[in-house]
Motif scaffolding. Structure first.
Motif, PDB file in Angstrom:
ATOM      1  N   LEU A 130     -53.564  -8.876  -5.748  1.00 49.19           N
ATOM      2  CA  LEU A 130     -53.160  -9.055  -7.133  1.00 49.19           C
ATOM      3  C   LEU A 130     -53.798 -10.320  -7.683  1.00 49.19           C
ATOM      4  N   ASP A 159     -53.584  -8.437 -14.042  1.00 47.33           N
ATOM      5  CA  ASP A 159     -53.225  -7.117 -13.523  1.00 47.33           C
ATOM      6  C   ASP A 159     -51.916  -6.635 -14.147  1.00 47.33           C
ATOM      7  N   VAL A 186     -48.635  -4.312 -13.350  1.00 56.01           N
ATOM      8  CA  VAL A 186     -47.922  -3.820 -12.176  1.00 56.01           C
ATOM      9  C   VAL A 186     -46.578  -3.221 -12.589  1.00 56.01           C
ATOM     10  N   GLU A 215     -47.224  -7.738 -16.746  1.00 56.41           N
ATOM     11  CA  GLU A 215     -48.561  -8.308 -16.657  1.00 56.41           C
ATOM     12  C   GLU A 215     -48.458  -9.605 -15.878  1.00 56.41           C
ATOM     13  N   LYS A 238     -49.249  -2.009  -8.018  1.00 57.45           N
ATOM     14  CA  LYS A 238     -50.347  -2.262  -8.942  1.00 57.45           C
ATOM     15  C   LYS A 238     -50.687  -0.987  -9.729  1.00 57.45           C
ATOM     16  N   THR A 262     -53.073  -1.238 -12.829  1.00 54.73           N
ATOM     17  CA  THR A 262     -54.456  -1.410 -13.266  1.00 54.73           C
ATOM     18  C   THR A 262     -55.045  -2.680 -12.684  1.00 54.73           C
ATOM     19  N   GLN A 263     -56.365  -2.782 -12.820  1.00 55.17           N
ATOM     20  CA  GLN A 263     -57.062  -3.974 -12.322  1.00 55.17           C
ATOM     21  C   GLN A 263     -57.468  -4.855 -13.459  1.00 55.17           C
TER      22      GLN A 263
END
Length: 81
Positions: free
Chosen positions: A25, A29, A31, A42, A78, A80-81
């Protein structure tokens, strides 16, 4: 004398900043939180380090409160990246 006043060693162990699936993480990111009813969050840099900010409510929770004691991983998934 009897060892009552010995200095204790400070632990340098830091929990890993990774989700329940062991994905790393970082700031920015998105989550899904498993604690504190935060929902989607975020990861942001706050005054005291990395913080989870709930997208729905704006509530802030420090990263160290999300550590799972059994695995040392964060109690988040998670998205997105």
């Amino acid at each position: 004398m009897f060892g009552f006043f010995k200095k204790k060693k400070k632990s340098t162990h830091q929990p890993v900043l990774a989700d329940l699936n062991n994905q790393p993480l970082q700031e920015g990111d998105i989550v899904e939180s498993m604690r504190y009813d935060l929902g989607q969050c975020e990861i942001i840099m706050g005054e005291k380090g990395l913080t989870y900010k709930s997208i729905a409510t704006g509530r802030l929770v420090s990263w160290h409160l999300m550590v799972d004691a059994a695995t040392d991983l964060q109690k988040v998934k998670k998205i997105t990246q």
